[in-house]
Structures are given as structure tokens and as C-alpha cells.
Enzyme design. Structure first.
Site, PDB file in Angstrom:
ATOM      1  CG  HIS A   1      -0.375   0.179   2.378  1.00 48.92           C
ATOM      2  ND1 HIS A   1      -0.175  -0.606   3.383  1.00 48.92           N
ATOM      3  CD2 HIS A   1      -0.246   1.398   2.930  1.00 48.92           C
ATOM      4  CE1 HIS A   1       0.582  -0.445   4.552  1.00 48.92           C
ATOM      5  NE2 HIS A   1       0.676   1.194   4.547  1.00 48.92           N
TER       6      HIS A   1
ATOM      7  CG  ASP B   1       0.212  -4.079   3.073  1.00 49.16           C
ATOM      8  OD1 ASP B   1       0.321  -3.401   1.928  1.00 49.16           O
ATOM      9  OD2 ASP B   1       0.130  -3.646   4.090  1.00 49.16           O
TER      10      ASP B   1
ATOM     11  CB  SER C   1       3.349   1.606   6.256  1.00 51.08           C
ATOM     12  OG  SER C   1       1.928   1.639   6.903  1.00 51.08           O
TER      13      SER C   1
END
Length: 430
Positions: free
Chosen positions: A160, A190, A274
Site C-alpha cells: 500500500h 501487503d 508502514s
């Protein structure tokens, strides 16, 4: 006895003289008493003044004598020496002590391998600029350099973080920015791999073993929370839990599509972290920070993809640019999403069947089509394992099967059990 006038006059004079003398004596005594009192008061004031002054002088002398010996004993001085250079100037010598802890050592070992990643996307023309599409920064995240090979350095991050990017830009520890290429990305785990020129890259992360982590073990998160202004931020915590499973809505349609197996930690992980590193106290990479439950009532609940789960995906992305998974060739919906009326009338399910996966469409020529599966079939079992929903189906298919494998499926059709055998194919071919 006879009294003459002269005798009476003399007596009167003598009496008055005596009275005057006594009065003068009394006045003299009173005067002396007043003088004595005044003298006493003055003497007391002088005495008090001299006594107080003497105390001050003695106290000052004692303080002056004791000050050098007390200076090194005062709290917080930490061996600092106080030196008087003159009456109006005092200098303080400081002793600097470099602190080295296990956390500091671990961060020093790994932090240079953590980078910033900027996602630059194309923006459609607007009212003021109709001539051509333009690009702008859409977001930023973190990544970890894990390998240098030839003239390329490879970085693992989250899917993402790079999704939808027209361009990717990597910010290194020294602040320099270099363009990056998207090697491959996988929405289901992911994870993504990107590459940059290897020139000047000195540090790569060392992979640890996430399977040996223990609950309560110290871990450290390194990344760029809230953007590159906080580049290389470090937070510490512990492994709060292992083998956690977190549901994820991949296409943002409000329905959970997948369940990601993650490590839970109380190390602060925020937007921008992230793709960053979760390291152990030895400075080894044990997880890729991926997500945080964002709620005002939730604190200290962060998640990372275990490195042991990530390594096979990283290797496949690096080699082929994608993760190939087996496919059945169906569209599906959870039985729990179907109203009770249609469960009874259309699907004709027994009352005791409350969980499963409904086939809404079969792709022509797919494994499901070849095995004879039909629309409105309800899958309840695969290879002897109960299937209570789409997440369980995908878990079994993607984690336990490979292309070319045979899949035994049990479905309800018009209220009756039907069994089928499917030979799994490549999902990319559908």
C-alpha cells in the site's frame, strides 16, 4: 509654753526648706532612674546589633570554608567542579558521559538500512491546467534495504506504500533522494520490492528469525511516522502477541477480504511507519511494520508482518515481480451475507447450514467450470477442512495449495451434498 511670733516664722521656714529638699531629692532620683532606663535600652539595641552581626560573619566564614568540599557532593553535580575565577564570574566544568545500551547498539546497526519512500501519482487536468496531466506526491512511507547485488540495492516495503505510483522516490539517511523502480508488489501479503542504484549504499538489514520471538521480548520500530519530517524515528516496545490474525479490506468495499497473520507490538507505529523495520535487540530484522488500528480508544496496538512469512514473498517478487497463486475460477460471497429468505428459497439449504461460501459466478474454462461447479453452489468443505467463509477459503487455497494440485470440494446444491475434484490453475490465466 509661750510662743513668740519670731519663733513661729522660723519654724515655718524650716519646714518649707525640708519639704523642698525632699522634693528635689525625689526628682533627682526619678531623673537618675529615667537616665538609667534610657541607658539600658540603648545598650540592648547595640548588644543585639553586635550579636546579630557576629552571627552573620561567623556563618559566612563557615560557608566559605565548607563550599569547596560540598560542591562535589551536591545532587546532580556528577563530578562537576565549581571554580571561582573572580567576584563576578563563576564557571562550571561539565563531564560528558556517552551512554551505550543494547537498544542504542541495535539501532546503530540497523537504522542506516531504513529509508523513506515517496509515492508520486499522476493528477488529472483541472480547470486551470487542461493541457496535460501532472504529478504530485500522494503519500510517503518507509522501506528497508535488505540486499545489494551489482549496481542495484533492493528494498522491501508495503504494497500500500507503492500502490498506484507513477514514480517512486527514495530518501536515504544522508537526506539525498534517488529515483526507484517497482520490482514487484503483492496485495494479499501487503509486501512490495523496489530497487535503487547501489552506489553509496553501505548498510543492509540482517534478517532474523521471527519464529523464535517470545512474548515480552524487546523490539524496536524504525521508520518515518507522519512523513519524512520525522525521518528515522525510533520507538521501543515488546512483542505483545504472536500468531495474530487481522482481517483486512483490500478493495475498500467495506467487506473483509483477507486475514493477515501478524506480530503484535506496543511499539508506536503510525502512518508513515508502514514498510519500516521491526528489529530485535540484536539489530536483526524480524518484521515489516504494516498497520495500526486507528481508533481514539486504542493505544499501543501495532502490527508487523513476520519476516519468516515475508521472505518467500520477497524472493518471488524479486525474481518474477509477482506472487503466483492457484485459482478456482469463481466469484463468491459469504453465506452470512445472504438474507435468510434466499438461503431457504433459492439455495434450499438445510436449517443447520449457516456458514459457507456461495458461488455467484463461474468463469468459463476455469478449474471450477471443468469440475462441474455451478452458480449458487455453497462450498462448505475443502480437503476435509470446514470452510466458514471467503477468508478461510483463500487461506486454504493460497497457503496450502499450489498450481497443479488437486482440490477436493464439498458443496450443497439444491439442498444436497455434491463432491467435486478440481485441478488448480494459475490465477493470472483467468
Amino acid at each position: 509654753m509661750n510662743h513668740f511670733p519670731e519663733d513661729e516664722q522660723k519654724s515655718t521656714i524650716n519646714d518649707r526648706t525640708t519639704e523642698l529638699e525632699e522634693r528635689l531629692k525625689r526628682e533627682e532620683v526619678e531623673r537618675q532612674q529615667r537616665l538609667q532606663k534610657k541607658s539600658n535600652r540603648s545598650g540592648s539595641k547595640v548588644g543585639y546589633f553586635i550579636s546579630g552581626l557576629s552571627g552573620i560573619v561567623v556563618g559566612a566564614l563557615l560557608l566559605w570554608l565548607l563550599l569547596p568540599s560540598l560542591a562535589g557532593q551536591l545532587p546532580g553535580t556528577n563530578q562537576a567542579l565549581i571554580n571561582s575565577t573572580d567576584k563576578n564570574n563563576t564557571t562550571i566544568d561539565q563531564t560528558a558521559t556517552e551512554v551505550k545500551s543494547d537498544v542504542v547498539t541495535a539501532v546503530e546497526k540497523a537504522s542506516s538500512a531504513v529509508v523513506g519512500i515517496t509515492n508520486i501519482q499522476e493528477v488529472m487536468p483541472n480547470f486551470w491546467n487542461k493541457s496535460a496531466n501532472t504529478t504530485q506526491e500522494a503519500g510517503s512511507g518507509s522501506g528497508v534495504i535488505y540486499k545489494v547485488e551489482g549496481d542495484q540495492a533492493f528494498i522491501v516495503t508495503n504494497h500500500h506504500v507503492v500502490a498506484g505510483a507513477k514514480q517512486l522516490e527514495v530518501t536515504l539517511e544522508d537526506g539525498s533522494k534517488v529515483p526507484a523502480q517497482n520490482v514487484g508488489s503483492d496485495i494479499w501479503t501487503d509486501l512490495a520490492v523496489i530497487s535503487i542504484p547501489s552506489e553509496g549504499i553501505q548498510t543492509v538489514a540482517t534478517f532474523g528469525d521471527s519464529d523464535v520471538l517470545k512474548q515480552g521480548e524487546t523490539v524496536i520500530a524504525i521508520g518515518n511516522p507522519l512523513g519524512l519530517d520525522f525521518y528515522g524515528s525510533v520507538t521501543t516496545g515488546v512483542i505483545s502477541g504472536k500468531d495474530r490474525s487481522v482481517p483486512v479490506d483490500l478493495n475498500e468495499d467495506g467487506i473483509e477480504d483477507w486475514s493477515t497473520d501478524v506480530l503484535q507490538t506496543d511499539a508506536a507505529i503510525n502512518s508513515g511507519n508502514s514498510g519500516g523495520a521491526l528489529i530485535n535487540i540484536a539489530g536483526q530484522l524480524v518484521g515489516i511494520n504494516s498497520m495500526k488500528i486507528a481508533a481514539s480508544s486504542v493505544e499501543g496496538l501495532g502490527f508487523a508482518i513476520p519476516i519468516n512469512s515475508a521472505i518467500p514473498v520477497i524472493e518471488e517478487l524479486e525474481k518474477t515481480g509477482e506472487v503466483k497463486r492457484p485459482a478456482i475460477g469463481i466469484s463468491l460471497i459469504d453465506l452470512t451475507e445472504v438474507p435468510a429468505y434466499y438461503q431457504q428459497q433459492t439455495l434450499q439449504l438445510p436449517a443447520e447450514v449457516t456458514n459457507g461460501v456461495v458461488i455467484t459466478q463461474v468463469v468459463p474454462g476455469s478449474a471450477a467450470d471443468k469440475a462441474g461447479l455451478q452458480q449458487y453452489d455453497v462450498i462448505v468443505e475443502m480437503d476435509g477442512q470446514k470452510i466458514d467463509g471467503s477468508i478461510a477459503l483463500r487461506k486454504h487455497l493460497y497457503n496450502e495449495k499450489e498450481m497443479g494440485d488437486t482440490l477436493n470440494v464439498k458443496v450443497y446444491r439444491q439442498g444436497k451434498i455434491v463432491e467435486a475434484k478440481l485441478v488448480l490453475t494459475d490465477s493470472a490465466q483467468l
